[in-house]
Structure formats: structure tokens, C-alpha cells
Enzyme design. Structure first.
Site, PDB file in Angstrom:
ATOM      1  N   LYS A 256       0.823  -1.218   0.000  1.00  0.00           N
ATOM      2  CA  LYS A 256       0.000   0.000   0.000  1.00  0.00           C
ATOM      3  C   LYS A 256       0.857   1.268   0.000  1.00  0.00           C
ATOM      4  O   LYS A 256       0.577   2.203  -0.747  1.00  0.00           O
ATOM      5  CB  LYS A 256      -0.931  -0.003   1.216  1.00  0.00           C
ATOM      6  CG  LYS A 256      -1.926  -1.152   1.246  1.00  0.00           C
ATOM      7  CD  LYS A 256      -2.901  -1.042   2.394  1.00  0.00           C
ATOM      8  CE  LYS A 256      -2.235  -1.200   3.756  1.00  0.00           C
ATOM      9  NZ  LYS A 256      -1.651  -2.550   3.964  1.00  0.00           N
TER      10      LYS A 256
ATOM     11  N   ARG B 177      11.914 -10.922   4.498  1.00  0.00           N
ATOM     12  CA  ARG B 177      12.602  -9.641   4.659  1.00  0.00           C
ATOM     13  C   ARG B 177      13.712  -9.728   5.710  1.00  0.00           C
ATOM     14  O   ARG B 177      13.561 -10.395   6.733  1.00  0.00           O
ATOM     15  CB  ARG B 177      11.599  -8.537   5.039  1.00  0.00           C
ATOM     16  CG  ARG B 177      10.587  -8.295   3.938  1.00  0.00           C
ATOM     17  CD  ARG B 177       9.825  -6.999   4.089  1.00  0.00           C
ATOM     18  NE  ARG B 177       8.992  -6.906   5.267  1.00  0.00           N
ATOM     19  CZ  ARG B 177       7.950  -6.091   5.363  1.00  0.00           C
ATOM     20  NH1 ARG B 177       7.627  -5.314   4.347  1.00  0.00           N
ATOM     21  NH2 ARG B 177       7.233  -6.048   6.480  1.00  0.00           N
TER      22      ARG B 177
ATOM     23  N   ARG C  48      -1.003 -10.194  12.784  1.00  0.00           N
ATOM     24  CA  ARG C  48      -1.372  -8.962  12.082  1.00  0.00           C
ATOM     25  C   ARG C  48      -2.415  -9.232  11.003  1.00  0.00           C
ATOM     26  O   ARG C  48      -3.327  -8.432  10.790  1.00  0.00           O
ATOM     27  CB  ARG C  48      -0.118  -8.323  11.458  1.00  0.00           C
ATOM     28  CG  ARG C  48       0.865  -7.777  12.488  1.00  0.00           C
ATOM     29  CD  ARG C  48       2.098  -7.214  11.805  1.00  0.00           C
ATOM     30  NE  ARG C  48       1.780  -6.022  11.022  1.00  0.00           N
ATOM     31  CZ  ARG C  48       2.611  -5.466  10.164  1.00  0.00           C
ATOM     32  NH1 ARG C  48       3.824  -5.997   9.963  1.00  0.00           N
ATOM     33  NH2 ARG C  48       2.264  -4.389   9.484  1.00  0.00           N
TER      34      ARG C  48
ATOM     35  N   ARG D 294      -9.362   2.684   9.601  1.00  0.00           N
ATOM     36  CA  ARG D 294      -8.756   1.428  10.042  1.00  0.00           C
ATOM     37  C   ARG D 294      -9.804   0.364  10.355  1.00  0.00           C
ATOM     38  O   ARG D 294      -9.470  -0.804  10.526  1.00  0.00           O
ATOM     39  CB  ARG D 294      -7.880   1.654  11.273  1.00  0.00           C
ATOM     40  CG  ARG D 294      -6.571   2.359  10.975  1.00  0.00           C
ATOM     41  CD  ARG D 294      -5.644   2.326  12.155  1.00  0.00           C
ATOM     42  NE  ARG D 294      -4.369   2.944  11.865  1.00  0.00           N
ATOM     43  CZ  ARG D 294      -3.346   2.347  11.261  1.00  0.00           C
ATOM     44  NH1 ARG D 294      -3.487   1.099  10.857  1.00  0.00           N
ATOM     45  NH2 ARG D 294      -2.210   2.981  11.053  1.00  0.00           N
TER      46      ARG D 294
ATOM     47  N   ARG E 111      13.118  -8.734  11.559  1.00  0.00           N
ATOM     48  CA  ARG E 111      12.476  -7.839  12.512  1.00  0.00           C
ATOM     49  C   ARG E 111      11.328  -8.572  13.215  1.00  0.00           C
ATOM     50  O   ARG E 111      10.757  -9.513  12.662  1.00  0.00           O
ATOM     51  CB  ARG E 111      11.911  -6.603  11.798  1.00  0.00           C
ATOM     52  CG  ARG E 111      12.955  -5.741  11.123  1.00  0.00           C
ATOM     53  CD  ARG E 111      12.320  -4.498  10.541  1.00  0.00           C
ATOM     54  NE  ARG E 111      11.140  -4.817   9.739  1.00  0.00           N
ATOM     55  CZ  ARG E 111      10.337  -3.905   9.193  1.00  0.00           C
ATOM     56  NH1 ARG E 111      10.579  -2.629   9.368  1.00  0.00           N
ATOM     57  NH2 ARG E 111       9.297  -4.273   8.470  1.00  0.00           N
TER      58      ARG E 111
END
Length: 212
Positions: A13, A123, A167, A88, A156
Site C-alpha cells: 500500500k 525480509r 497482524r 482502520r 524484525r
């Protein structure tokens, strides 16, 4: 045009918002930046939000949406804006509508959970300089070592499998219903987010140009 970006965490996004901002000549507005500006300028809505923040509490939906409405009414944004970070949840989407904040297009980047887990799980970040890599899309020359400074690459907390799954669960429960809300209003633009960055951007620009 007032545009919002929808999609799961890791769907791209932010990247697409930057590209659209440049190509369409519209401003990207971060909810966090708008909130900080309202507080710095001592606007009533900002001071209202600050009361909750000072107590370590979440700022209520109606206060957040009030700040957005206040900002949009007080600034000339030219060709329009892309709202980043709002709405949200379905409650915020309804409040935007009720307060007269017109959303011209809700862009939904469609990416499966398995693809998101693969993207985010791959990542890597350098502990020394913060450089970012991806084990498939952008791997370092030497596994686990930063090309720029030789520092150690790590995953991370946000990218660990259990965190990503959490999430995604929050997204499906709280944010995904917004897609149906804007679909019913005929404002939804759905794009396959698994395509390349430029290809996805081209599809988005063409779709948005058709409703201008």
C-alpha cells in the site's frame, strides 16, 4: 480525488501510494502527521486527541475522524489526496461518510495470506545500518551479511511468522469489512497485488483515471 488504500499488511500500500501520488499529482496524507500537526497548531480537535495520548490511551474513532475532517476543510490539496492510515475499521469508514468526508475511490490490493507470509518472512534488515533485503526479491551478495556495511542481517519482530499471522488476523477482523462497505457504494477498485510494482501501478492509474 480523495483516495484510500486498502489491503493486508505487506501488500504494498505504501509503495503504491507513493507512485500514485507522483503520477496523479495528489498529496499523500499520513494520519499520524495530521494528528501531530493538529496538536502542534493547538487546534481544538488536536488538543482533544492529546488528552487521550497523554494518558496512554487510544484516541477514539470519532476524534480521529474529526481531525481528518478538520484538516481537509482547512487545507487546499489541489487535485486531491491519498489518506494513509484511515479508515482502520468499519466504524471509522462509516464516520467519514456521516461527517461528509467524501471518498472517491477505495483501492484494494488483493494478496493472499500465504503470499504475505512469504513476502514478510523473507525480509531482512541490517543491525548496523538498517539496510533492507529480501531473501528472494533482493538478496544480499552473501547470505546473512549486509552488502553496504558488512553488518549482520536479522528478521524484525514484525516480520516473524507468528507476528505476521497475528497482524493478518487483526486485518481480517477489523479492516477487511471496509472493502464490502465501499463496494456497496460503488467506490471500490480491486487490483491484483501480486503483480510487479510498476504493472500494479499502471493498472491503478488507469482505473482511477476512468472515474475522474
Amino acid at each position: 480525488m480523495t483516495i484510500i488504500m486498502l489491503g493486508p499488511p505487506g501488500a504494498g500500500k505504501g509503495t503504491q501510494a507513493e507512485i500514485l501520488s507522483a503520477k496523479l499529482g495528489v498529496t499523500t496524507l499520513s494520519t499520524g502527521n495530521i494528528l501531530r500537526t493538529a496538536i502542534a497548531e493547538k487546534r481544538p480537535v488536536g488538543l482533544d486527541a492529546k488528552k487521550y495520548m497523554d494518558k496512554g490511551e487510544l484516541v477514539p474513532d470519532e476524534v480521529i475522524i474529526g481531525i481528518i475532517k478538520d484538516f481537509l476543510a482547512g487545507h487546499d490539496l489541489g487535485k486531491g489526496c491519498i489518506l494513509d492510515g484511515v479508515p482502520r475499521n468499519i466504524n471509522q469508514a462509516k464516520m467519514l461518510d456521516e461527517m461528509g468526508v467524501a471518498i472517491d475511490a477505495a483501492v484494494s490490493l488483493e494478496v493472499s495470506d500465504s503470499e504475505i507470509e512469504q513476502r514478510m518472512g523473507g525480509r531482512r534488515s541490517c543491525l548496523k545500518c538498517g539496510a533492507s533485503y529480501h531473501v528472494k526479491a533482493n538478496p544480499p551478495a552473501k547470505e546473512g551479511v549486509c552488502d553496504k556495511c558488512g553488518g549482520e542481517l536479522t528478521i524484525r519482530e514484525d516480520d516473524k511468522p507468528e507476528t505476521v499471522r497475528q497482524r493478518l488476523a487483526v486485518y481480517h477482523k477489523q479492516t477487511e469489512p471496509i472493502i464490502g462497505f465501499y463496494a456497496e457504494k460503488g467506490k471500490l477498485i480491486t487490483v491484483d497485488g501480486t503483480a510487479g510494482v510498476e504493472e500494479t501501478a499502471e493498472k491503478l492509474v488507469k482505473a482511477l483515471e476512468m472515474i475522474q
